[in-house]
Design a protein around this motif. Sequence first.
Motif, PDB file in Angstrom:
ATOM      1  N   ILE A 535       0.859  -1.184   0.000  1.00 57.43           N
ATOM      2  CA  ILE A 535       0.000   0.000   0.000  1.00 57.43           C
ATOM      3  C   ILE A 535       0.897   1.236   0.000  1.00 57.43           C
ATOM      4  N   ALA A 536       0.607   2.160  -0.903  1.00 58.36           N
ATOM      5  CA  ALA A 536       1.375   3.403  -0.962  1.00 58.36           C
ATOM      6  C   ALA A 536       0.918   4.332   0.144  1.00 58.36           C
ATOM      7  N   LEU A 537       1.884   4.923   0.848  1.00 60.80           N
ATOM      8  CA  LEU A 537       1.569   5.836   1.943  1.00 60.80           C
ATOM      9  C   LEU A 537       2.205   7.200   1.679  1.00 60.80           C
ATOM     10  N   THR A 538       1.503   8.242   2.112  1.00 61.56           N
ATOM     11  CA  THR A 538       2.078   9.584   2.136  1.00 61.56           C
ATOM     12  C   THR A 538       1.727  10.235   3.454  1.00 61.56           C
ATOM     13  N   LEU A 539       2.534  11.219   3.832  1.00 60.62           N
ATOM     14  CA  LEU A 539       2.315  11.942   5.082  1.00 60.62           C
ATOM     15  C   LEU A 539       2.244  13.439   4.796  1.00 60.62           C
ATOM     16  N   SER A 540       1.451  14.133   5.575  1.00 60.65           N
ATOM     17  CA  SER A 540       1.431  15.584   5.582  1.00 60.65           C
ATOM     18  C   SER A 540       2.118  16.068   6.849  1.00 60.65           C
ATOM     19  N   PHE A 541       2.824  17.203   6.740  1.00 61.40           N
ATOM     20  CA  PHE A 541       3.665  17.655   7.852  1.00 61.40           C
ATOM     21  C   PHE A 541       3.376  19.111   8.212  1.00 61.40           C
ATOM     22  N   GLY A 542       3.401  19.377   9.520  1.00 61.66           N
ATOM     23  CA  GLY A 542       3.364  20.734  10.031  1.00 61.66           C
ATOM     24  C   GLY A 542       4.588  20.971  10.896  1.00 61.66           C
ATOM     25  N   VAL A 543       5.324  22.072  10.630  1.00 61.30           N
ATOM     26  CA  VAL A 543       6.589  22.343  11.313  1.00 61.30           C
ATOM     27  C   VAL A 543       6.481  23.655  12.085  1.00 61.30           C
ATOM     28  N   ALA A 544       7.023  23.671  13.308  1.00 58.05           N
ATOM     29  CA  ALA A 544       7.049  24.896  14.104  1.00 58.05           C
ATOM     30  C   ALA A 544       8.316  24.910  14.958  1.00 58.05           C
ATOM     31  N   GLU A 545       8.848  26.127  15.186  1.00 54.08           N
ATOM     32  CA  GLU A 545      10.026  26.295  16.046  1.00 54.08           C
ATOM     33  C   GLU A 545       9.578  26.845  17.393  1.00 54.08           C
ATOM     34  N   TYR A 546      10.184  26.390  18.455  1.00 60.08           N
ATOM     35  CA  TYR A 546       9.769  26.751  19.807  1.00 60.08           C
ATOM     36  C   TYR A 546      10.206  28.166  20.164  1.00 60.08           C
ATOM     37  N   ASN A 547       9.276  28.887  20.754  1.00 56.16           N
ATOM     38  CA  ASN A 547       9.545  30.206  21.331  1.00 56.16           C
ATOM     39  C   ASN A 547       9.549  30.047  22.851  1.00 56.16           C
ATOM     40  N   PRO A 548      10.698  30.323  23.529  1.00 54.29           N
ATOM     41  CA  PRO A 548      10.777  30.077  24.977  1.00 54.29           C
ATOM     42  C   PRO A 548       9.729  30.825  25.798  1.00 54.29           C
ATOM     43  N   GLU A 549       9.100  31.823  25.209  1.00 52.60           N
ATOM     44  CA  GLU A 549       8.097  32.587  25.954  1.00 52.60           C
ATOM     45  C   GLU A 549       6.714  31.956  25.877  1.00 52.60           C
ATOM     46  N   GLU A 550       6.547  30.910  25.087  1.00 53.13           N
ATOM     47  CA  GLU A 550       5.237  30.290  24.926  1.00 53.13           C
ATOM     48  C   GLU A 550       5.163  28.962  25.666  1.00 53.13           C
ATOM     49  N   ASP A 551       3.960  28.526  25.921  1.00 56.72           N
ATOM     50  CA  ASP A 551       3.739  27.211  26.525  1.00 56.72           C
ATOM     51  C   ASP A 551       4.003  26.144  25.455  1.00 56.72           C
ATOM     52  N   PRO A 552       4.762  25.090  25.790  1.00 61.30           N
ATOM     53  CA  PRO A 552       5.110  24.087  24.769  1.00 61.30           C
ATOM     54  C   PRO A 552       3.894  23.457  24.098  1.00 61.30           C
ATOM     55  N   LYS A 554       0.370  24.635  24.371  1.00 62.07           N
ATOM     56  CA  LYS A 554      -0.576  25.605  23.832  1.00 62.07           C
ATOM     57  C   LYS A 554       0.035  26.419  22.708  1.00 62.07           C
ATOM     58  N   GLY A 555       1.351  26.580  22.720  1.00 58.19           N
ATOM     59  CA  GLY A 555       2.009  27.364  21.690  1.00 58.19           C
ATOM     60  C   GLY A 555       2.593  26.512  20.581  1.00 58.19           C
ATOM     61  N   LEU A 556       3.695  25.812  20.896  1.00 59.17           N
ATOM     62  CA  LEU A 556       4.429  25.056  19.879  1.00 59.17           C
ATOM     63  C   LEU A 556       3.563  23.986  19.216  1.00 59.17           C
ATOM     64  N   LEU A 557       2.916  23.176  20.011  1.00 62.08           N
ATOM     65  CA  LEU A 557       2.096  22.091  19.459  1.00 62.08           C
ATOM     66  C   LEU A 557       0.943  22.646  18.622  1.00 62.08           C
ATOM     67  N   SER A 558       0.289  23.666  19.146  1.00 61.14           N
ATOM     68  CA  SER A 558      -0.858  24.230  18.432  1.00 61.14           C
ATOM     69  C   SER A 558      -0.430  24.801  17.091  1.00 61.14           C
ATOM     70  N   ARG A 559       0.724  25.477  17.052  1.00 58.24           N
ATOM     71  CA  ARG A 559       1.182  26.041  15.788  1.00 58.24           C
ATOM     72  C   ARG A 559       1.553  24.953  14.781  1.00 58.24           C
ATOM     73  N   ALA A 560       2.188  23.899  15.266  1.00 62.54           N
ATOM     74  CA  ALA A 560       2.523  22.781  14.371  1.00 62.54           C
ATOM     75  C   ALA A 560       1.256  22.110  13.856  1.00 62.54           C
ATOM     76  N   ASP A 561       0.241  22.024  14.705  1.00 61.15           N
ATOM     77  CA  ASP A 561      -1.027  21.404  14.315  1.00 61.15           C
ATOM     78  C   ASP A 561      -1.717  22.242  13.234  1.00 61.15           C
ATOM     79  N   ARG A 562      -1.673  23.585  13.388  1.00 59.90           N
ATOM     80  CA  ARG A 562      -2.282  24.441  12.364  1.00 59.90           C
ATOM     81  C   ARG A 562      -1.530  24.316  11.037  1.00 59.90           C
ATOM     82  N   ALA A 563      -0.225  24.209  11.118  1.00 57.32           N
ATOM     83  CA  ALA A 563       0.558  24.028   9.890  1.00 57.32           C
ATOM     84  C   ALA A 563       0.227  22.692   9.227  1.00 57.32           C
ATOM     85  N   LEU A 564       0.023  21.661  10.028  1.00 58.55           N
ATOM     86  CA  LEU A 564      -0.380  20.359   9.488  1.00 58.55           C
ATOM     87  C   LEU A 564      -1.723  20.473   8.774  1.00 58.55           C
ATOM     88  N   TYR A 565      -2.635  21.224   9.380  1.00 61.16           N
ATOM     89  CA  TYR A 565      -3.950  21.417   8.762  1.00 61.16           C
ATOM     90  C   TYR A 565      -3.798  22.111   7.415  1.00 61.16           C
TER      91      TYR A 565
END
Length: 579
Positions: A535-552, A554-565
């Motif tokens: 079975i052929a598989l493909t993946l979609s990716f969302g990338v984000a860089e951490y900002n030390p002033e944000e919550d890991p 609520k900030g980093l994960l959420s931004r990566a999730d929006r990029a994935l979307y």
Amino acid sequence: MSKHLLPLVGLPGTTTVMCMRFSPSGEEVLRSTMKLAEESNLNLEVFLAAIESARHAIFVTNSEGLIEYVNPAFSRVTGYSAQEALGAKTSILRSGFMSTEYYQSLWSELLAGNSWRESITNRRKNGELYEAWQIISPIADESGQPLKFVVIQEDVTERVRTERAFAELTQEYETVFTNTQDAIFLLSVESENSDGDVVFRFLRLNATHEELTGFTTQQVRGKTPVELVGEELGNVLCTNYQRCSDSGETVVYDEVLDLPAGRRTWRTRLSPVVDTDTGRVVQIIGTARDITLEQQLKSEQQLFFEVSPDLFAILTPDRRFHQASPAWVHLMGWEPSTLIGRPLSEYIHPDDIDSTVDALSGVKEAHPVSVFEARLLTRKGEYRWTSWNVKSPNVDGLMYAVARDVEENKRLQAQLFRMSTVDQLTGVSNRAQGTVDLHREAERIQRHGGKLSLIMCDIDHFKQINDNHGHAVGDEALRHTCGVIEKQLRTTDFLARWGGEEFVVILPDTDRDGAVVFAERLREAVEKSRCPNNIALTLSFGVAEYNPEEDPEKGLLSRADRALYEAKEAGRNKVCVST
């Protein structure tokens, strides 16, 4: 195939109009209901759309059990297309596990005009069994006679599997808890007033505890130590419980208690259970070993050695064997006479020697008992985990040591730890462990600086793989994807299954541009690979860089999730970056 309105009898005396598609053989029977349908105020197109898009399998049969309508979810659940199902008998779904009496009861209720609600085991087209919760309602003609039957099935296979796995794990835990020879008790740790004073309450005792103390779980449940044994002894118990709660570490001590079953001396081990979210000790698991006999035989050293099933040894100041109990030959294969004069370090695992020497060196008047664990060499060349208690030197400088074989306990602990931190399907970290890794790396960046990036990826069209090929193939696709990703990781990177077909890759010491390059490499690697099922598989990716002033999260994960979307919206098999 024609579209008709059909009155659906859900409960006696209640009629609802449904919009269905039926095979031509059902048209004559339905003509008498057309007038009623045309007078209905329901928006039939909307209602039909709801039925067609429902996630539960819905199908209609005639009085002989021939299928005349199926919605798309029916095909996803059973594997049968509409063309294959229409005109076929419902027996195509039978698993063979439901008894004749079951079907007799079912038809008796339906022909009487009653609905039928029950769980059932069915079989998909590919032969795979599935568990379903179903509701069957008869459709009556104008005279009230059952004409057709509407069946709604919810596929609860995964939920049933999870419940069964949990029940098996619970049974294993109960077996250990019930059959161990040590007395076990569970305590809750609560803060019940504005001053934050900690209150300890008993939750449960095992059978050994009940037998040796004279208390029962019913007697102690919900009570504090003071409420149970009085203020004087209760406060002594609470002092030790407080030590464990305050330190968040295992506490071991000896105590003499006067309890309903008599006066006994205990060696008690308190192990804290910590809430990973708050870091607070919420429960304490107490394991108490009755050492009354050991204390009574203390003055009779040889007899003491002979009767104990544990490994006893007297060590010289330079940590050589001066005397060893017969248990050494029974448990480890070493004749006591061959141990005399030999250094203890010769029998300790190389990785445990330093900690063992440190523990023995710390035995002195201020710390009369040293507790540690070490792997001990057997005569067969294997190492077994042992738990040691060493008493402070006497006037001759000798040390008295007792070791218990805890290999089985270590195995169970490792198994439980793996179950709590590792995704059982893929073998990579689960979401809970991934969250711990993320927060740890974020804290490191906050303390020492540097870069941290995160990739969130998702298998494209994974639901279609499950629907078209079955969950077993879907599971293999998940394992295959993890294998491809793991081959690309550095030793410092972390991979976790975040849920379903979604994964998170944590990249320490990596900025956004580096993470994008890495994500693109992962995307190409997965695209070029093939599952064992081809079975052929493909993946979609969302990338984000951490900002030390944000919550890991609520900030980093959420931004990566929006990029994935965004990657999904852009057509999938893409890498999108959080701005």
